[in-house]
Scaffold this active site. Structure first.
Site, PDB file in Angstrom:
ATOM      1  N   ASP A 176       0.879  -1.166   0.000  1.00  0.00           N
ATOM      2  CA  ASP A 176       0.000   0.000   0.000  1.00  0.00           C
ATOM      3  C   ASP A 176       0.919   1.219   0.000  1.00  0.00           C
ATOM      4  O   ASP A 176       1.532   1.531   1.025  1.00  0.00           O
ATOM      5  CB  ASP A 176      -0.890  -0.046   1.251  1.00  0.00           C
ATOM      6  CG  ASP A 176      -1.719   1.229   1.436  1.00  0.00           C
ATOM      7  OD1 ASP A 176      -1.670   2.115   0.554  1.00  0.00           O
ATOM      8  OD2 ASP A 176      -2.421   1.329   2.464  1.00  0.00           O
ATOM      9  N   LYS A 187       2.763  11.077  -3.394  1.00  0.00           N
ATOM     10  CA  LYS A 187       1.710  10.386  -4.161  1.00  0.00           C
ATOM     11  C   LYS A 187       0.791  11.389  -4.883  1.00  0.00           C
ATOM     12  O   LYS A 187       0.246  11.096  -5.942  1.00  0.00           O
ATOM     13  CB  LYS A 187       0.892   9.514  -3.209  1.00  0.00           C
ATOM     14  CG  LYS A 187      -0.130   8.620  -3.878  1.00  0.00           C
ATOM     15  CD  LYS A 187      -0.779   7.728  -2.846  1.00  0.00           C
ATOM     16  CE  LYS A 187      -1.825   6.819  -3.410  1.00  0.00           C
ATOM     17  NZ  LYS A 187      -2.389   5.934  -2.379  1.00  0.00           N
ATOM     18  N   GLU A 219      -7.385   0.376  -4.549  1.00  0.00           N
ATOM     19  CA  GLU A 219      -7.416   0.272  -3.088  1.00  0.00           C
ATOM     20  C   GLU A 219      -8.743  -0.298  -2.568  1.00  0.00           C
ATOM     21  O   GLU A 219      -8.727  -1.184  -1.702  1.00  0.00           O
ATOM     22  CB  GLU A 219      -7.093   1.638  -2.460  1.00  0.00           C
ATOM     23  CG  GLU A 219      -5.617   1.985  -2.637  1.00  0.00           C
ATOM     24  CD  GLU A 219      -5.292   3.455  -2.463  1.00  0.00           C
ATOM     25  OE1 GLU A 219      -6.186   4.225  -2.044  1.00  0.00           O
ATOM     26  OE2 GLU A 219      -4.147   3.840  -2.757  1.00  0.00           O
ATOM     27  N   ASP A 224     -13.113   5.446   2.530  1.00  0.00           N
ATOM     28  CA  ASP A 224     -11.693   5.532   2.896  1.00  0.00           C
ATOM     29  C   ASP A 224     -11.346   6.955   3.333  1.00  0.00           C
ATOM     30  O   ASP A 224     -11.244   7.861   2.507  1.00  0.00           O
ATOM     31  CB  ASP A 224     -10.839   5.105   1.686  1.00  0.00           C
ATOM     32  CG  ASP A 224      -9.345   5.086   2.003  1.00  0.00           C
ATOM     33  OD1 ASP A 224      -8.929   5.597   3.057  1.00  0.00           O
ATOM     34  OD2 ASP A 224      -8.591   4.549   1.166  1.00  0.00           O
TER      35      ASP A 224
END
Ligand code: AMP
Length: 618
Positions: free
Chosen positions: A23, A87, A187, A211
């Site tokens: 992850d 990211k 994800e 999330d």
């Protein structure tokens, strides 16, 4: 620990490699495997027993690189040499992030708005891909240290909304870190795999994955059919997360201490310490009903209910996203079989409550929300390693792939919904005598005529040696690999000449476009079938005309003038029918031409046989 197997090609023993799940997060990253004994996914810990690696990179003046917890310590004291949230920059051009520049305390280069962002550290320039590779390398080394074996293969997760460029950048970062990225998975897909949802062939479910991380929020609605995950919709806010909850607590302290904004922000170190205090307070309030803040002999107490009052509007924004995503998915709350919580901030009791209230069901929360995505990536890695027999591979091709054949028809080699990787082949030939090249046009779509489909590539296989029409054997192979890259290989089998192209069928294709293409094919199905049969009849007629003309030319001596003119007339009638695109008339005229030409064809054949027999002694 690891399995031993035999390499069939070399006959040698080889240690079976572990494939890890990663992850690669905005705030934290982590790496997981399926435990070889328990067969359960576990996240790997560092020497301090910590699972999370902060996605932070620090460069010292000598160019040494530190990643993780040690780098995080430099966020305040050496901000310009400490990289976080990389990211957010993956696969982005400067133009994409220009309005968010203030968010980053390091130097982002803005020379060319259209090119991919670069980050300057001292005299060095780094791409987000390189920076991400440092994090991945750290994770790889951690795994190698713990598992005491080299790691070279992985599955990496990305947000469902990541585009092709962002996925490719993630893959490249893996490569740079010395990792073969076997699969990039979404994800939310990973999170549901960690809960065992979608891991069995009979699992047909619709689920929501909520999330809420440190700095980002997203909600995805997934449909899982026979182990295949479809993202029906996603929504979210890439600048909303636990940090915003911390800021609310900082504001509360600011009020209690009666500090002005200037007083608060002037002391950078002091402000950073307050942020840390606030984060701890928030975490404590997930388990306790009160938090007490001490400052120069004074005590202030923040109750959970006051905290909840303050953060309610922030959480409400995530609920609005849920509403939107649900609407976009076309489903009702009642059609969802599960709601899965992901991300550290989903531990906040008010978050759980508001999500439960909105979806009218208790969300799944018993897997650690920090780890759930990495654990799911490990489950996927195990599936790819072939260790789980009753689980399917998860990808299919959404549209059929094929090539153009005579008359502009689509000849499907790999039909839609085929599980990938997939392979298919077919043989074709030339139409004309001495034809030295054959054009291969590759299409994607569900319609019968290529003009209505999406053209992916075109190339010419040239250099075919001179042969009569129909004699060359051109073998076309479609090889669709697990990444969705299609390799088209054309080979003329008699001469061995060959040509290959690589195509990415999904490039630039949105889900909405795929859906529209499917819809169109259903709507036009009847007309398409009719058109296909006309084209097929015309192709057959063309062949017959050519055959007849060639025959008459070659065997002139055997044909009387009446026969010739009858044949010519039948050809004219056939051509007229072809012009009219009237299927029945074409087929009729075809038969008529066949009827007229067969007597003289037979005669020629008889003569040939007689001639052949003449020379023989019985
Ligand atoms: P992630 O991006 O998923 O790693 O989530 C990190 C966020 O989760 C940070 O904002 C943390 O402060 C937050 N977080 C971690 N543990 C808790 C907790 N027990 N209660 C509330 N928030 C938490």
């Amino acid at each position: 620990m690891a399995k031993i197997s035999i390499n069939i090609a070399t006959g040698s023993l080889q240690q079976e490699e572990l494939i890890v799940g990663i992850d690669l997060g905005t705030t934290n990253s982590l790496i997981a495997i399926i435990h070889p004994d328990t067969k359960k996914p576990i996240a790997l810990k560092d020497v301090d027993d910590k699972v999370l690696v902060p996605s932070v990179i620090h460069f010292d003046e000598n160019g040494n690189i530190q990643v993780g917890t040690t780098a995080k310590d430099y966020l305040i004291e050496d901000a310009s040499n400490t990289i976080y949230s990389v990211k957010r920059l993956l696969g982005k051009s400067y133009q994409d992030i220009v309005d968010k520049n203030a968010y980053f305390s390091y130097k982002i280069i803005d020379h060319d708005a259209d090119s991919l962002v670069k980050i300057q550290i001292g005299e060095q320039f780094y791409s987000p891909i390189e920076l991400s590779s440092f994090i991945l390398k750290e994770l790889k080394e951690r795994a190698e240290h713990v598992l005491k074996q080299p790691i070279s293969k992985c599955v990496i997760t990305v947000p469902a909304f990541f585009n092709d460029a962002q996925r490719q950048a993630t893959r490249d970062a893996g490569k740079l870190a010395g990792l073969e990225v076997l699969r990039i998975i979404n994800e939310p897909t990973a999170a549901s795999l960690a809960y065992g949802i979608g891991t069995s062939i009979n699992d047909t479910k619709q689920i929501a994955v909520y999330d809420l991380g440190g700095g980002t929020f997203d909600i995805s609605i997934l449909r899982i059919t026979e182990g295949i995950f479809d993202v029906l919709s996603t929504h979210g806010d890439t600048y909303l997360g636990g940090d915003d909850l911390d800021k609310e607590i900082v504001r509360w302290i600011q009020e209690k201490l009666a500090l002005s904004d200037q007083q608060l922000y002037a002391d950078k170190q002091g402000y950073a310490a307050l942020r840390l205090e606030a984060e701890n307070a928030k975490k404590q309030l997930s388990y306790d009903t009160e938090y007490t803040f001490k400052h120069s002999n004074q005590e202030f107490t923040l109750s959970r209910s006051e905290f909840e009052q303050r953060i309610q509007p922030i959480i409400q924004r995530t609920i609005q996203s849920c509403e939107q995503a649900l609407r976009d998915s076309g489903l009702s709350k009642q059609q969802l079989q599960a709601v899965v919580l992901v991300g550290g901030s989903s531990r906040v009791p008010l978050v759980k409550k508001m999500v439960a209230d909105f979806f009218e069901q208790t969300p799944y929360d018993n897997v650690n929300p920090d780890e759930v995505v990495a654990l799911g990536a490990a489950v996927q890695a195990d599936i790819l390693a072939g260790n789980t027999k009753d689980i399917l591979l998860l990808d299919i091709t959404p549209l059929s792939l094929g090539i153009e054949t005579m008359g502009g028809l689509m000849d499907v080699l790999i039909p839609r919904n085929t599980k990938i990787p997939a392979k298919a082949g077919r043989q074709y030939t030339t139409q004309k005598d001495g034809q030295s090249g054959i054009r291969i046009s590759v299409y994607q779509g569900e319609r019968d005529l290529v003009k209505d489909n999406r053209k992916l590539a075109e190339f010419i296989l040239s250099g075919i040696p001179s042969m009569p029409a129909g004699l060359p054997k051109v073998d076309i192979q479609f090889i669709l690999n697990a990444d969705g890259i299609l390799q088209v290989r054309a080979r003329e089998l008699r001469s061995g000449i060959e040509q290959t192209v690589d195509i990415k069928p999904q490039f630039g294709l949105t889900d909405a476009e795929v859906e529209q293409m499917l819809l169109d094919s259903i709507m036009h199905a009847k007309a398409d079938i009719a058109e296909r049969s006309v084209v097929e009849a015309i192709t057959e007629a063309e062949n017959l005309i050519q055959l007849t003309e060639n025959f008459m030319h070659k065997h002139e001596a055997f044909i009387v003038p009446e026969e010739r003119s009858a044949a010519m007339q039948a050809i004219a009638v056939l051509q007229e029918a072809m012009q009219q695109r009237d299927k029945n008339a074409i087929m009729h005229a075809n038969e008529e031409l066949n009827r007229i030409s067969s007597p003289f064809a037979e005669r020629v054949m008889d003569a040939a046989v007689a001639a052949a027999l003449k020379g023989k002694t019985v």
